[in-house]
Write a protein that holds these residues in place. Structure first.
Motif, mmCIF file in Angstrom:
data_model
loop_
_atom_site.group_PDB
_atom_site.id
_atom_site.type_symbol
_atom_site.label_atom_id
_atom_site.label_comp_id
_atom_site.label_asym_id
_atom_site.label_seq_id
_atom_site.Cartn_x
_atom_site.Cartn_y
_atom_site.Cartn_z
ATOM 1 N N UNK A 1 0.857 -1.191 0.000
ATOM 2 C CA UNK A 1 0.000 0.000 0.000
ATOM 3 C C UNK A 1 0.893 1.241 0.000
ATOM 4 N N UNK A 2 0.437 2.271 -0.731
ATOM 5 C CA UNK A 2 1.138 3.545 -0.693
ATOM 6 C C UNK A 2 0.164 4.669 -1.025
ATOM 7 N N UNK A 3 0.168 5.693 -0.174
ATOM 8 C CA UNK A 3 -0.669 6.876 -0.396
ATOM 9 C C UNK A 3 0.185 8.128 -0.308
ATOM 10 N N UNK A 4 -0.238 9.143 -1.022
ATOM 11 C CA UNK A 4 0.372 10.466 -0.917
ATOM 12 C C UNK A 4 -0.745 11.419 -0.512
ATOM 13 N N UNK A 5 -0.749 11.801 0.777
ATOM 14 C CA UNK A 5 -1.855 12.592 1.290
ATOM 15 C C UNK A 5 -3.133 11.776 1.277
ATOM 16 N N UNK A 6 -4.147 12.290 0.606
ATOM 17 C CA UNK A 6 -5.428 11.577 0.528
ATOM 18 C C UNK A 6 -5.542 10.718 -0.730
ATOM 19 N N UNK A 7 -4.482 10.706 -1.541
ATOM 20 C CA UNK A 7 -4.515 9.959 -2.806
ATOM 21 C C UNK A 7 -3.904 8.577 -2.610
ATOM 22 N N UNK A 8 -4.692 7.541 -2.833
ATOM 23 C CA UNK A 8 -4.203 6.166 -2.752
ATOM 24 C C UNK A 8 -3.592 5.776 -4.093
ATOM 25 N N UNK A 9 -2.308 5.461 -4.078
ATOM 26 C CA UNK A 9 -1.597 5.133 -5.316
ATOM 27 C C UNK A 9 -1.480 3.632 -5.507
ATOM 28 N N UNK A 10 -1.243 2.893 -4.442
ATOM 29 C CA UNK A 10 -1.166 1.429 -4.497
ATOM 30 C C UNK A 10 -2.119 0.855 -3.450
ATOM 31 N N UNK A 11 -2.945 -0.096 -3.879
ATOM 32 C CA UNK A 11 -3.980 -0.633 -3.003
ATOM 33 C C UNK A 11 -3.802 -2.145 -2.798
ATOM 34 N N UNK A 12 -2.831 -2.505 -1.974
ATOM 35 C CA UNK A 12 -2.632 -3.920 -1.684
ATOM 36 C C UNK A 12 -2.102 -4.711 -2.859
ATOM 37 N N UNK A 13 -1.091 -4.197 -3.526
ATOM 38 C CA UNK A 13 -0.536 -4.829 -4.730
ATOM 39 C C UNK A 13 0.332 -6.030 -4.368
#
Length: 515
Positions: A10-22
C-alpha cells in the motif's frame, strides 16, 4: 524460496491512494512485464522496490529473506538493480567506461580507496563482454552511442551482483537492430539466473521477450499471468479498463487547400523517410510511443538536424539547410524541451516574447523599449500569462505559463506552420486546456498545425487527422473521429494495421480475472 515477492503493498500520498494492496512476484531467471497506463502505479511500486520510497504497508521478500529498504543502497545490497530510461543521468560523461562501472564501489568506500586500476579495467572488460559490448574500457562516456550507454549501465548494475533488474522503457531510443541485440543479451542473462522486470509501452516487444505479465490500473492488479495467454488487444483492455471498440466523433471544418507538405523527408537519426501534408486550418497529429521518432521528425521538419527532401508551403517548393531558412519560410517549432530549447531562462518574459520581433522593434540598432514593452504586454494579456508582468523573470513562471511564452513569441511573426512537440509535457490540466485553446485559435486563423505526442487522449481531443508513427515511420493516416484511444495504443504498439475488427468477450475477461 527463490524469487522476489512484494506482498500487499500500500502507498498513499496525502489523501490519494496510489497502491492498493498490490501483490507482485518475479521468478528466478524470468522476464516479468509490468504494464499500466500513466498513473497506474508502476513507478511508485518500482520506487518502493528500489528503496527510493517506503511502503505504508506490505512486505518485500527476496530469495527467502524479508527486507525493509530505507535507501537505494539497501536495495542494491539485496540484489536489486535499475536501468533507468534516461541513461545519461546514470553516467558521468567526462569519465571513462571503466571509471563509471567502478563509481559505485568508490562512492561506497568510506575511507580513501586503494584501487588497482588495472584490475578495474579487467573487471570492466569482463562485464562488458557479459552484456555483449565490444568497446575499450578506456573509452569516454561522451564518445559512446546511446545503445552503448544503455549496456554500460546494465554492466554497472551487474557489477553490484544484481539478480533482479528493473528495465524502464529499455528500447525507447533504440533501433530495431539494437533492440534485437538487447533481447539476445537479456535471454543470455536469463540462463545465468538473472531476472528482469520489464516496463514498456511497446506491447509487441512485451509479447516477444517477456514470460509473465502483471497489469496495474488505478493502483490495483487487474491481471497477472503468462504473456502467451494474452493478445495485444486483451492487454490494452486490462490497461485502460474499456472495451476495444470504434466510436464516431465530430471534427472541425478546415480548408481543402494544402498549406504544408513534405515529400521524401529523410530523417537521419532514425534513417527513415516520411511524407505528410496538412491543410489550411487543420490540426494534424502524430501519435507515437516514447522513442518512436517524433522529436527527430519535428527537428527534421525545421531542418534542425541534417536532412534531405522537399518542403512545400502554399504551393511553393523549398529545400532547407538550416532552421533560419525554415523559419524565414514560415515554419516554427515549439520544442519538447522548452527550458533547454525554447526559452532564455535568465531573461524576462518581455525579452522572450519579443525575441522574434526585434527587426520591427529597433531603430538604428537600438531596441525601442516602450514599443517592446507594449507588444509584450499585448501578448501577456492575450495569452493570459501569470503573473501578468512583462518584466517578470521567465524562469520563475510555472511550466504552463512558460509554454505560453514559447508559443507567444511566434504569434506576431509570419509563421504559417506551427509544429508542437509534446506541448503539454509537465503542465497541469488547466494549463493544458489553455494551450489547447491557443492551438485551436491558430487553426481557426488558417494556420497549419502539427501536434506530436505520446498522450493519445489529448490527440483524440484536439486533432482532426492523425498519423501513426512506429520506429520512425508514418505507418497509418486516419481521421481522428474514426479511431479510438485503444486502437491508437494498439497500432502504436506495433499491432496489425490490417486488423479491422477486434473482439474481446466480456465473460472470458471475467473468467480470466477470477482465475
Amino acid at each position: 524460496m527463490n524469487g522476489l515477492y512484494m506482498n500487499n503493498i500500500y502507498k498513499s500520498f496525502g489523501t490519494v491512494n496510489v497502491l492498493n494492496g498490490v501483490n507482485f512476484d518475479v521468478r528466478q531467471g524470468e522476464v516479468h512485464a509490468l504494464l499500466g497506463m500513466n498513473g497506474a502505479g508502476k513507478s511508485t511500486l518500482m520506487k518502493i522496490l528500489a528503496g527510493v520510497l517506503s511502503p505504508d504497508n506490505g512486505t518485500i521478500a527476496i530469495d527467502g529473506k524479508e527486507y525493509r529498504f530505507s535507501s537505494p543502497a539497501d536495495a542494491k545490497k539485496a540484489g536489486i538493480g535499475l536501468v533507468v530510461q534516461e541513461v545519461d543521468t546514470a553516467l558521468f560523461p567526462s569519465l571513462s567506461v571503466y571509471e563509471n562501472i567502478a563509481a559505485d564501489e568508490i562512492v561506497a568506500t568510506k575511507q580513501k580507496p586503494i584501487l588497482s586500476w588495472k584490475q578495474q579495467k579487467q573487471r570492466a572488460a569482463e562485464l562488458l563482454r557479459r552484456v555483449g559490448l565490444s568497446i575499450s574500457p578506456n573509452k569516454l562516456i561522451r564518445e559512446c552511442t546511446l545503445h552503448e550507454k544503455q549496456l554500460i549501465v546494465l554492466a554497472k548494475v551487474l557489477s553490484s551482483s544484481a539478480r533482479y533488474i528493473i528495465l524502464d522503457e529499455p528500447t525507447a531510443a533504440l533501433s530495431e537492430t539494437e533492440t534485437k541485440r538487447l533481447f539476445a543479451i537479456i535471454s543470455d542473462l536469463k540462463t545465468q539466473g538473472v531476472s528482469f522486470i520489464y516496463i514498456s509501452h511497446k506491447l509487441k516487444e512485451v509479447k516477444e521477450i517477456c514470460d509473465r505479465v502483471t497489469i496495474l490500473r488505478d493502483g490495483n492488479v487487474v491481471h497477472h499471468g503468462d504473456v502467451s495467454a494474452l493478445s495485444l488487444e486483451e492487454m490494452i483492455h486490462y490497461m485502460v479498463g474499456r472495451p476495444y471498440t470504434t466510436v464516431q466523433k465530430e471534427t472541425r471544418a478546415y480548408s481543402e487547400d494544402v498549406l504544408f507538405k513534405v515529400k521524401q523527408l529523410h530523417i537521419a537519426k532514425t534513417n527513415t523517410t516520411v511524407d505528410l501534408q496538412i491543410h489550411k486550418g487543420e490540426i494534424a497529429g502524430i501519435a507515437g510511443l516514447v522513442g518512436a521518432g517524433k522529436t527527430e521528425l519535428a527537428e527534421s521538419l525545421i531542418s534542425h538536424t541534417k536532412t534531405a527532401g522537399e518542403w512545400w508551403i502554399d504551393g511553393k517548393r523549398y529545400t532547407f539547410s538550416s532552421p533560419k531558412e525554415a523559419i524565414a519560410a514560415g515554419i516554427c517549432l515549439i520544442p519538447e524541451e522548452r527550458r533547454k530549447q525554447g526559452l532564455f531562462l535568465d531573461e524576462t518574459v518581455r525579452t522572450n516574447l519579443t525575441v522574434r520581433l526585434l527587426s520591427s522593434l529597433t531603430k538604428w540598432q537600438w531596441v525601442l523599449r516602450k514599443k517592446e514593452t507594449q507588444t509584450a504586454q499585448q501578448l501577456v494579456e492575450a495569452l493570459q500569462i501569470h503573473p501578468p508582468f512583462p518584466q517578470a523573470a521567465v524562469k520563475q513562471l510555472s511550466g504552463g505559463n512558460q509554454q505560453k511564452v514559447v508559443i507567444g513569441k511566434w504569434l506576431k511573426t509570419d509563421a504559417r506552420v506551427f509544429i508542437f512537440d509534446e506541448p503539454t509535457k509537465g503542465i497541469d490540466v488547466n494549463a493544458k486546456q489553455e494551450v489547447f485553446s491557443i492551438i485551436r485559435s491558430l487553426a481557426d486563423e488558417g494556420k497549419a498545425v502539427l501536434y506530436l505526442t505520446s498522450e493519445f487522449q489529448e490527440l483524440l481531443d484536439i486533432a482532426d487527422t492523425i498519423y501513426i508513427m512506429v520506429d520512425g515511420q508514418l505507418v497509418k493516416h486516419v481521421s481522428a473521429r474514426d479511431i479510438t484511444y485503444e486502437q491508437l495504443i494498439y497500432y502504436c504498439s506495433g499491432g496489425d494495421l490490417d486488423g479491422a475488427t477486434v473482439r474481446f468477450d466480456r465473460q472470458e475477461k471475467a473468467n480470466a480475472v477470477s482465475s
